[in-house]
Design a protein around this motif. Structure first.
Motif, PDB file in Angstrom:
ATOM      1  N   LEU A  26       0.822  -1.205   0.000  1.00  0.00           N
ATOM      2  CA  LEU A  26       0.000   0.000   0.000  1.00  0.00           C
ATOM      3  C   LEU A  26       0.859   1.259   0.000  1.00  0.00           C
ATOM      4  CD1 LEU A  26      -2.836   1.197   0.091  1.00  0.00           C
ATOM      5  CD2 LEU A  26      -2.734   1.063   2.591  1.00  0.00           C
ATOM      6  N   LYS A  27       1.964   1.238   0.735  1.00  0.00           N
ATOM      7  CA  LYS A  27       2.841   2.412   0.805  1.00  0.00           C
ATOM      8  C   LYS A  27       3.397   2.781  -0.570  1.00  0.00           C
ATOM      9  CE  LYS A  27       4.271   1.593   5.587  1.00  0.00           C
ATOM     10  NZ  LYS A  27       5.389   1.148   6.465  1.00  0.00           N
ATOM     11  N   GLY A  28       3.700   1.787  -1.374  1.00  0.00           N
ATOM     12  CA  GLY A  28       4.264   2.068  -2.691  1.00  0.00           C
ATOM     13  C   GLY A  28       3.298   1.872  -3.833  1.00  0.00           C
ATOM     14  N   ALA A  29       1.993   1.777  -3.516  1.00  0.00           N
ATOM     15  CA  ALA A  29       1.002   1.398  -4.528  1.00  0.00           C
ATOM     16  C   ALA A  29       0.960   2.360  -5.708  1.00  0.00           C
ATOM     17  CB  ALA A  29      -0.376   1.280  -3.894  1.00  0.00           C
ATOM     18  N   ALA A  30       0.981   3.668  -5.447  1.00  0.00           N
ATOM     19  CA  ALA A  30       0.842   4.638  -6.540  1.00  0.00           C
ATOM     20  C   ALA A  30       1.966   4.467  -7.552  1.00  0.00           C
ATOM     21  CB  ALA A  30       0.839   6.056  -5.983  1.00  0.00           C
ATOM     22  N   ARG A  31       3.182   4.305  -7.061  1.00  0.00           N
ATOM     23  CA  ARG A  31       4.329   4.157  -7.961  1.00  0.00           C
ATOM     24  C   ARG A  31       4.278   2.835  -8.718  1.00  0.00           C
ATOM     25  NH1 ARG A  31       9.686   4.937  -4.908  1.00  0.00           N
ATOM     26  NH2 ARG A  31       9.143   7.112  -5.251  1.00  0.00           N
ATOM     27  N   THR A  32       3.992   1.753  -8.001  1.00  0.00           N
ATOM     28  CA  THR A  32       3.956   0.435  -8.639  1.00  0.00           C
ATOM     29  C   THR A  32       2.854   0.358  -9.679  1.00  0.00           C
ATOM     30  OG1 THR A  32       4.802  -0.565  -6.602  1.00  0.00           O
ATOM     31  CG2 THR A  32       3.765  -2.032  -8.205  1.00  0.00           C
ATOM     32  N   GLU A  33       1.679   0.869  -9.334  1.00  0.00           N
ATOM     33  CA  GLU A  33       0.555   0.817 -10.272  1.00  0.00           C
ATOM     34  C   GLU A  33       0.833   1.641 -11.524  1.00  0.00           C
ATOM     35  OE1 GLU A  33      -2.677   2.054  -7.851  1.00  0.00           O
ATOM     36  OE2 GLU A  33      -2.588   0.245  -6.608  1.00  0.00           O
ATOM     37  N   ALA A  34       1.479   2.774 -11.366  1.00  0.00           N
ATOM     38  CA  ALA A  34       1.823   3.580 -12.539  1.00  0.00           C
ATOM     39  C   ALA A  34       2.783   2.825 -13.448  1.00  0.00           C
ATOM     40  CB  ALA A  34       2.452   4.906 -12.097  1.00  0.00           C
ATOM     41  N   ALA A  35       3.701   2.062 -12.849  1.00  0.00           N
ATOM     42  CA  ALA A  35       4.697   1.339 -13.638  1.00  0.00           C
ATOM     43  C   ALA A  35       4.075   0.234 -14.485  1.00  0.00           C
ATOM     44  CB  ALA A  35       5.770   0.754 -12.722  1.00  0.00           C
TER      45      ALA A  35
END
Length: 289
Positions: A26-35
Motif C-alpha cells: 500500500l505504501k508504494g502502490a501509486a508508484r507500482t501501479e503507474a509502472a
C-alpha cells in the motif's frame, strides 16, 4: 520445493499478504501501479470485456484493474475483486466510492479456495495475481468452477527473470553483496514461476481449460521519469531485492543500493529510466456452451 511444502509456502504467502506484505504494498502502490498500468490496459483490451458481463479480478490489490473492468462491463455488468490483503481491499473500496463506480465489490480471501458463486462468471482476470498459488493446478481447477460454460480467462504473468530488466538489472548489481538465496525449483511459486510457457499451458490443461493461448507481451517499465534517485528507490521497492534488503544491516544495504545506482545510471536518459518488461498474456476458455 525449496523451503518447505507447497502448502507451507502457500500458508506463508497468505500470512505475509494479510499482514506486513499488504501494508508494504500500500505504501508504494501509486508508484507500482503507474509502472504496470499500461500492461494491465493491454491485458484488459485482450480480454474483450463486453457490457453485462460478470467478472472476477484475482489479486485485485487496490483495485485499479477492477475499476477499469467495471467500466468496460457497463452497463449491466459487475466485477468482484478478490485479494488476500484487507488493507488493500479497503483502499479499493475507497477508490471505487471516490470514482463513483458502483458495479464493483471487493472481498478479502484466497482466490484458490474462496467460495465464488459456481458457474456464474463470464471472465476470470488477473494482472500478476496468479503466480503465488502453492498448488496452482488445484487453484485453477477451483477457479474454473466459478466460470460459466464457455466463460474465459485472461491472465498476465511475467516471463523469465532475465528477460525482465526492470527486476534483473538491479538484482544482478546488488546480488553479489547480499546473502545467497537457494535457487528456486522451476515449479516453486514466485513472480517468475510461469516463465516457461509450457508450465501454465500444462496446468490449465490439467485444470480442464481449453483453447489455451500463451502469447508474448513486450513493453518497458518506467522506473523513473525524474532522474536516478527515483529509479533507485523504485528498484529496491518493486523487485525481488525488497525482501533481501530488509534482511541485512545498514552497511550492506548501503553498498547494495550504491551498486544498484551505478547499474541504473547506465540506462539514464533525458526521459528517465525504462527497462524491459516481458510478460505472457494467457487466455483460455471453460469448455461448454
Amino acid at each position: 520445493m525449496a523451503g518447505g511444502s507447497a502448502r507451507e509456502w502457500h500458508d506463508a504467502q497468505v500470512a505475509y499478504w494479510s499482514g506486513a506484505g499488504g501494508e508494504t504494498w500500500l505504501k508504494g502502490a501509486a508508484r507500482t501501479e503507474a509502472a504496470v498500468a499500461s500492461l494491465g490496459e493491454r491485458a484488459i483490451a485482450a480480454a474483450e470485456v463486453r457490457a453485462g458481463e460478470r467478472i472476477i479480478d484475482i489479486g485485485c490489490g487496490t483495485g485499479p484493474t477492477t475499476l477499469a473492468l467495471a467500466r468496460a462491463a457497463s452497463p449491466g455488468g459487475s466485477v468482484l475483486g478478490c485479494d488476500l490483503a484487507g488493507v488493500l481491499t479497503d483502499e479499493a473500496w475507497r477508490r471505487a466510492l471516490t470514482a463513483g463506480v458502483t458495479n464493483v465489490r471487493f472481498v478479502v480471501g484466497d482466490a484458490s479456495t474462496y467460495a465464488f458463486e459456481p458457474g456464474a462468471a463470464d471472465l476470470l482476470f488477473s494482472r500478476f495475481g496468479v503466480m503465488f498459488f502453492g498448488d496452482p493446478a488445484a487453484a485453477f481447477r477451483h477457479l474454473r468452477g466459478a466460470l460459466r460454460p464457455g466463460g474465459r480467462l485472461a491472465f498476465l504473468v511475467w516471463r523469465p527473470f532475465k528477460e525482465n530488466g526492470w527486476a534483473f538489472v538491479p538484482f544482478a548489481a546488488a546480488g553479489p553483496l547480499l546473502p545467497q538465496m537457494p535457487r528456486p525449483s522451476p515449479d516453486e511459486p514466485g513472480p517468475f514461476t510461469f516463465g516457461d510457457p509450457a508450465r501454465p499451458r500444462a496446468l490449465l490443461t490439467q485444470a480442464g481449460f481449453a483453447d489455451i493461448a500463451v502469447d508474448p507481451l513486450d513493453a518497458t517499465m518506467s522506473l523513473s521519469r525524474s532522474g536516478l534517485d527515483e529509479a533507485v528507490e523504485h528498484a529496491v521497492e518493486l523487485g525481488p531485492l525488497r525482501r533481501l534488503l530488509a534482511e541485512v544491516g545498514e552497511d550492506v544495504r548501503a553498498r547494495a543500493v550504491d551498486a544498484v545506482r551505478a547499474a541504473l545510471a547506465k540506462h539514464l536518459t533525458p526521459d528517465g529510466i525504462s527497462l524491459p518488461a516481458a510478460c505472457w498474456l494467457i487466455t483460455a476458455k471453460n469448455p461448454g456452451a
